[in-house]
Motif scaffolding. Structure first.
Motif, short mmCIF file in Angstrom:
data_model
loop_
_atom_site.label_atom_id
_atom_site.label_comp_id
_atom_site.label_asym_id
_atom_site.label_seq_id
_atom_site.Cartn_x
_atom_site.Cartn_y
_atom_site.Cartn_z
N ARG A 273 0.85 -1.13 0.10
CA ARG A 273 -0.01 -0.01 0.08
C ARG A 273 0.65 1.31 -0.07
NH1 ARG A 273 -3.24 3.01 3.79
NH2 ARG A 273 -2.11 1.85 5.63
N ALA A 274 2.02 1.42 0.91
CA ALA A 274 2.86 2.46 0.72
C ALA A 274 3.53 2.71 -0.49
CB ALA A 274 3.87 2.21 1.88
N ALA A 277 1.13 4.37 -2.88
CA ALA A 277 0.98 5.76 -2.77
C ALA A 277 1.98 6.33 -3.13
CB ALA A 277 0.52 5.70 -1.11
N TYR A 361 -3.04 9.01 2.48
CA TYR A 361 -2.15 7.77 3.06
C TYR A 361 -1.71 7.77 4.25
CZ TYR A 361 1.17 3.95 3.76
OH TYR A 361 1.71 2.95 4.39
N LYS A 363 -0.10 5.46 7.73
CA LYS A 363 0.10 3.95 8.43
C LYS A 363 0.69 4.26 9.75
CE LYS A 363 2.98 -0.19 8.25
NZ LYS A 363 4.12 -1.03 7.78
N SER A 391 2.57 9.34 6.92
CA SER A 391 1.42 9.73 6.12
C SER A 391 1.87 10.37 4.87
CB SER A 391 0.56 10.55 7.01
OG SER A 391 1.07 11.95 7.31
#
Length: 520
Positions: A273-274, A277, A361, A363, A391
């Motif tokens: 996911r990171a 993004a 984003y 985490k 983020s």
């Protein structure tokens, strides 16, 4: 017995005296004189031409330096430099004449070795001692005041690039060595004119000194220029520019034939996911964040924190706290004057930001720090364990900022790696980025209990090398263990508390250095 044709006999004779194919080169007329032309500063093509000229005149000119050489011919070199080079070749300096190119050209015109005069001998490097100051600095960066002013940017930029390349290549030891060398040069009160000024300075190893010497003599470092042009370095720069991609991942992709963003997209790799993004907002994230933009984000974060926990404190850390005009991201440290009140704060702040549409984003990681009566585990980790959120913020631009935003956001390293401007179809966001009223910015939010806040503030202010040197000083000089959470005295076997950065410096026996002078 095999007969050798006449033409071949002449060639064999010539090769026996010169060590190279000579064509019409004649046998050496002066066997007692064996010449070697030093390529350094002369250049390969000029050296080849002059060597061939000498052989045609009957001089014995060697291609490789050896103990047979009696005369070393140089151009634009001082005696000290040539002696240093000779020593590296195992040359017997006392038996070798170090001569300027003028002796060689005069001998060519005369058709024989001319008498060696004083003007033919290499000159010692003349340094005006009244203009040269020998520098002296403390050994640790945490003992030195390093402002943003730097009188040796050409030298420090060269060393920093080699440090970056080493770090990208997972050679952290070499990277730290170059960083330490650059940090020493940053604190010098004036520009370095000669390596003799650096005698006795700490952290300047042989490799760093060779780079410095190359830059001082030639205006640039051949190693640095070679690194800049390296396909490996370019690819690592591009791929590690993706948020969520480290050096090891980038290296693995390169070995799989991926060198740029287009190849990564076409590869079909499953990204986390990171990374997804980071790839989506690559152009924005790789643009510097201005102080004005950082201030706008600070105002936003403070508003979010105040809305969920009054009296909570927010401090911008990192390079902006040290006075830098721009940065790669923006870091914030959050606490509350009452111990324990900060627990549960971060999820509420993120919820508020999410509801307003400011998070692209996020985490979060939980606080995993626990103190032990026996002290920190060994070896002490430099990584902190605070509750934090990594983020990507959606920063709204004013009309003026949008008008001033770069219109072609893709003119960067990625463009150089083969992404053509004309290929808009593969990057629809490329066109949209110039028109939209917002940009993506990397933001880190870190929450600390007030009891650890001074240590967290010190650790998150940087610079990275300054913090590394603080920990090294604590360990080697004071038998203490320093982290962003605490300071532990190994001799007293107890934690030393502090409510300010000044107290931590005092515990370590160091003079307090303000954030603006920690730019090591």
């Amino acid at each position: 017995m095999m007969l050798v044709p006449l033409k071949r006999r002449k060639l064999v004779l010539s090769k026996g005296n010169t060590g190279v194919d000579g064509g019409d080169i004649v046998a050496a007329k002066f066997p007692q004189v064996v010449l070697f032309l030093l390529e350094r500063k002369m250049g390969a093509s000029r050296r080849t031409f002059l060597s061939q000229l000498g052989r045609r005149k009957g001089f014995q000119v060697e291609e490789q330096f050896s103990k047979k050489v009696t005369h070393v011919i140089c151009e634009n070199n001082c005696a000290e430099d040539v002696r240093t080079w000779l020593a590296s070749q195992g040359g017997e300096q006392a038996e070798v004449h170090l001569l300027d190119i003028s002796w060689y050209t005069e001998s060519m015109r005369a058709g024989h070795p001319v008498h060696m005069l004083d003007r033919h001998e290499l000159q010692e490097l003349q340094v005006d001692k009244s203009e040269v100051v020998v520098f002296s600095v403390p050994a640790y960066a945490c003992q030195r005041r390093t402002t943003l002013e730097n009188h040796n940017t050409t030298l420090t930029d060269a060393l920093s690039l080699l440090a970056e390349n080493a770090e990208l290549s997972d050679e952290d030891g070499r990277g730290v060595a170059f960083r330490r060398a650059a940090a020493v040069l940053k604190v010098l009160p004036s520009a370095v004119k000669s390596t003799s000024q650096l005698t006795g300075l700490p952290c300047l190893g042989g490799h760093s000194l060779r780079v410095i010497k190359d830059v001082l003599e030639n205006g640039s470092s051949s190693e640095v220029e070679s690194t800049k042009g390296s396909e490996q370095y370019k690819a690592l720069k591009v791929l590690t520019g993706i948020f969520g991609v480290g050096a090891k991942t980038a290296d693995r992709w390169i070995r799989e034939g991926i060198h740029d963003l287009r190849q990564l997209r076409d590869s079909g790799h499953a990204l986390n996911r990171a990374q997804r993004a980071g790839l989506e907002h690559y152009d924005d994230i790789n643009q510097p964040v201005s102080k004005t933009e950082a201030a706008a984000i600070e105002e936003l974060v403070k508003k979010a924190v105040a809305s969920v926990l009054p009296r909570a404190q927010v401090v911008m850390t990192g390079g902006f706290r040290r006075g830098k005009p721009s940065g790669h991201d923006v870091d914030f440290l959050i606490t509350h004057p009452e111990e324990g009140r900060e627990v549960g704060l971060l999820p509420k702040v993120l919820s508020w930001l999410q509801s307003k549409g400011f998070l692209l984003y996020q985490k979060t990681t939980r606080n995993s720090y626990l103190e032990s009566k026996e002290g920190p585990g060994r070896p002490p980790s430099s990584m902190d364990r605070f509750e934090r959120c990594l983020s990507i913020f959606k920063l709204l631009r004013t009309e003026k900022q949008a008008a001033e935003a770069p219109q072609d956001v893709m003119v960067n390293d990625v463009q150089a790696e083969g992404e053509q401007k004309s290929d808009e179809s593969s990057r629809p966001e490329q066109t949209a980025a110039a028109d939209r009223r917002w940009r993506a910015v990397r933001v880190d939010l870190v929450v600390s209990p007030i009891s650890q806040f001074a240590f967290a503030l010190l650790g998150w202010t940087g610079s990275k090398l300054f913090e590394r040197e603080l920990r090294r000083w604590a360990g080697y000089e004071k038998s203490m263990c320093l982290s962003s959470h605490a300071l532990y005295d190994n001799n007293q076997r107890r934690y030393l508390r502090a409510s300010s950065e000044e107290e931590i410096f005092a515990h370590l026996g160091l003079e307090y250095i303000p954030p603006s002078e920690r730019n090591a």
